[in-house]
Write a protein that holds these residues in place. Structure first.
Motif, mmCIF file in Angstrom:
data_model
loop_
_atom_site.group_PDB
_atom_site.id
_atom_site.type_symbol
_atom_site.label_atom_id
_atom_site.label_comp_id
_atom_site.label_asym_id
_atom_site.label_seq_id
_atom_site.Cartn_x
_atom_site.Cartn_y
_atom_site.Cartn_z
ATOM 1 N N UNK A 66 -15.079 14.220 -37.006
ATOM 2 C CA UNK A 66 -13.904 13.509 -37.492
ATOM 3 C C UNK A 66 -13.527 12.307 -36.629
ATOM 4 N N UNK A 67 -14.354 11.994 -35.650
ATOM 5 C CA UNK A 67 -14.123 10.816 -34.809
ATOM 6 C C UNK A 67 -15.005 9.674 -35.286
ATOM 7 N N UNK A 68 -14.376 8.586 -35.715
ATOM 8 C CA UNK A 68 -15.124 7.434 -36.206
ATOM 9 C C UNK A 68 -15.853 6.738 -35.064
ATOM 10 N N UNK A 69 -16.924 6.063 -35.397
ATOM 11 C CA UNK A 69 -17.675 5.296 -34.413
ATOM 12 C C UNK A 69 -16.889 4.051 -33.998
ATOM 13 N N UNK A 70 -17.250 3.499 -32.852
ATOM 14 C CA UNK A 70 -16.679 2.241 -32.367
ATOM 15 C C UNK A 70 -17.821 1.328 -31.951
ATOM 16 N N UNK A 71 -17.496 0.103 -31.644
ATOM 17 C CA UNK A 71 -18.504 -0.914 -31.356
ATOM 18 C C UNK A 71 -18.968 -0.826 -29.913
ATOM 19 N N UNK A 72 -19.739 0.193 -29.626
ATOM 20 C CA UNK A 72 -20.376 0.359 -28.323
ATOM 21 C C UNK A 72 -21.531 1.324 -28.506
ATOM 22 N N UNK A 73 -22.476 1.351 -27.594
ATOM 23 C CA UNK A 73 -23.602 2.281 -27.730
ATOM 24 C C UNK A 73 -23.143 3.735 -27.630
ATOM 25 N N UNK A 74 -24.000 4.630 -28.130
ATOM 26 C CA UNK A 74 -23.789 6.061 -27.885
ATOM 27 C C UNK A 74 -24.392 6.371 -26.522
ATOM 28 N N UNK A 75 -23.547 6.498 -25.535
ATOM 29 C CA UNK A 75 -23.976 6.646 -24.145
ATOM 30 C C UNK A 75 -23.210 7.818 -23.549
ATOM 31 N N UNK A 76 -23.933 8.785 -22.968
ATOM 32 C CA UNK A 76 -23.270 9.977 -22.435
ATOM 33 C C UNK A 76 -22.271 9.626 -21.349
ATOM 34 N N UNK A 77 -22.508 8.529 -20.634
ATOM 35 C CA UNK A 77 -21.574 8.135 -19.567
ATOM 36 C C UNK A 77 -20.256 7.650 -20.150
ATOM 37 N N UNK A 78 -20.321 6.869 -21.214
ATOM 38 C CA UNK A 78 -19.093 6.393 -21.849
ATOM 39 C C UNK A 78 -18.339 7.540 -22.514
ATOM 40 N N UNK A 79 -19.085 8.451 -23.135
ATOM 41 C CA UNK A 79 -18.426 9.602 -23.762
ATOM 42 C C UNK A 79 -17.820 10.532 -22.719
ATOM 43 N N UNK A 80 -18.427 10.603 -21.531
ATOM 44 C CA UNK A 80 -17.839 11.379 -20.434
ATOM 45 C C UNK A 80 -16.515 10.770 -20.007
ATOM 46 N N UNK A 81 -16.443 9.449 -19.996
ATOM 47 C CA UNK A 81 -15.174 8.791 -19.683
ATOM 48 C C UNK A 81 -14.122 9.125 -20.733
ATOM 49 N N UNK A 82 -14.547 9.219 -22.014
ATOM 50 C CA UNK A 82 -13.613 9.609 -23.080
ATOM 51 C C UNK A 82 -13.058 11.006 -22.830
ATOM 52 N N UNK A 83 -13.938 11.927 -22.445
ATOM 53 C CA UNK A 83 -13.514 13.308 -22.205
ATOM 54 C C UNK A 83 -12.518 13.361 -21.047
ATOM 55 N N UNK A 84 -12.827 12.646 -19.967
ATOM 56 C CA UNK A 84 -11.908 12.623 -18.825
ATOM 57 C C UNK A 84 -10.563 12.023 -19.222
#
Length: 269
Positions: A66-84
């Motif tokens: 249910x989370x829409x994509x945004x204009x950036x790569x799918x990168x585990x480091x960026x998604x880790x920042x989202x989680x934090x």
């Protein structure tokens, strides 16, 4: 915040992502991170066990569920920042993190990049070098892209995406971005070697990478270097551990009672 009427979830705006998450149960906070092309719903079979003693926070990662994509790569480091950022948004303090596959990689990066946010980590089915995968897996990953949409229409991942995604028409875009991400070489050994968060390296005995790779990851954490001793004093410093679960594969481990029980035992340690 807005409510998701179907599951009682909410949205948090973090790092430019309108991030969907659900909260289940009560107790110590546990962030549970799903695999690629999945969503938090995939943990349905093990959620009752996990919520017995934990408040489970289930985010849908960038471009998933249910989370829409945004204009950036799918990168585990960026998604880790989202989680934090989500943990900060919810004012939870240090949380336990359990991640599977893509979510395991995100969990590792959360522990590496935001160690004050993570109390203990279970990284399940998360290889830390691209070349650790079996050659046939790398060949399969090279086929992932928009051209695979017709084939994927026969899978539960496609059905889930069409049912819950804010923009169901973006599935081809998601495949392109995941394919591009998997094509990039990576080696997170240095980050893992410096982990300060107690970490359980967990995998199936028939995973996407051989068991030896997960033993290698454990070794980076000081594991497997000596006898543990009668009193456990020879175990690796930092509280790290290794588990290879029998009779499972990369594709069914996340729904196994063994996965839940092993994760819970480590988190309680």
């Amino acid at each position: 915040m807005t409510n998701d009427e179907t599951r009682g979830g909410q949205y948090a705006d973090v790092n430019g992502v309108h991030l969907y998450y659900e909260v289940h149960g009560t107790g110590g906070p546990l962030v549970l991170l799903h695999g690629g092309l999945g969503s938090g719903e995939m943990f349905g079979p093990v959620l009752p066990a996990l919520t017995e003693h934990h408040q489970v926070i289930l985010p849908d990662l960038q471009g998933h569920g249910r989370t829409a994509d945004v204009d950036r790569p799918l990168d585990v480091r960026l998604m880790a920042d989202d989680v934090a950022a989500l943990v900060d948004h919810l004012d939870l303090g240090p949380v336990d993190v359990v991640g599977y596959s893509l979510g395991g990689g995100v969990g590792l990066q959360a522990a590496i990049r935001h160690p004050a946010t993570v109390r203990r980590l279970v990284a399940a089915c998360a290889h830390i070098r691209r070349d650790a995968l079996y050659p046939q897996m790398l060949a399969q990953q090279a086929q992932v892209g928009a051209d695979a949409v017709e084939f994927m229409k026969q899978t539960p991942m496609y059905e889930l995406y069409q049912r819950v995604a804010p923009h169901p028409e973006d599935f081809a875009r998601l495949l392109d971005k995941i394919g591009a991400s998997m094509a990039l070489d990576f080696d997170f050994s240095d980050g893992v070697r410096g982990l300060q968060v107690p970490t359980l390296v967990l995998a199936a005995d028939a995973d996407m990478a051989p068991p030896s790779h997960y033993v290698e990851v454990f070794a980076l954490l000081g594991g497997g270097q000596r006898d543990g001793g009668w009193d456990g004093s020879g175990r690796p410093d930092g509280g790290h551990a290794l588990a290879i679960l029998p009779g499972l594969t990369h594709y069914d481990l996340f729904a196994s009672p063994l996965f839940a029980a092993t994760s819970l035992a480590f988190l309680a340690g």
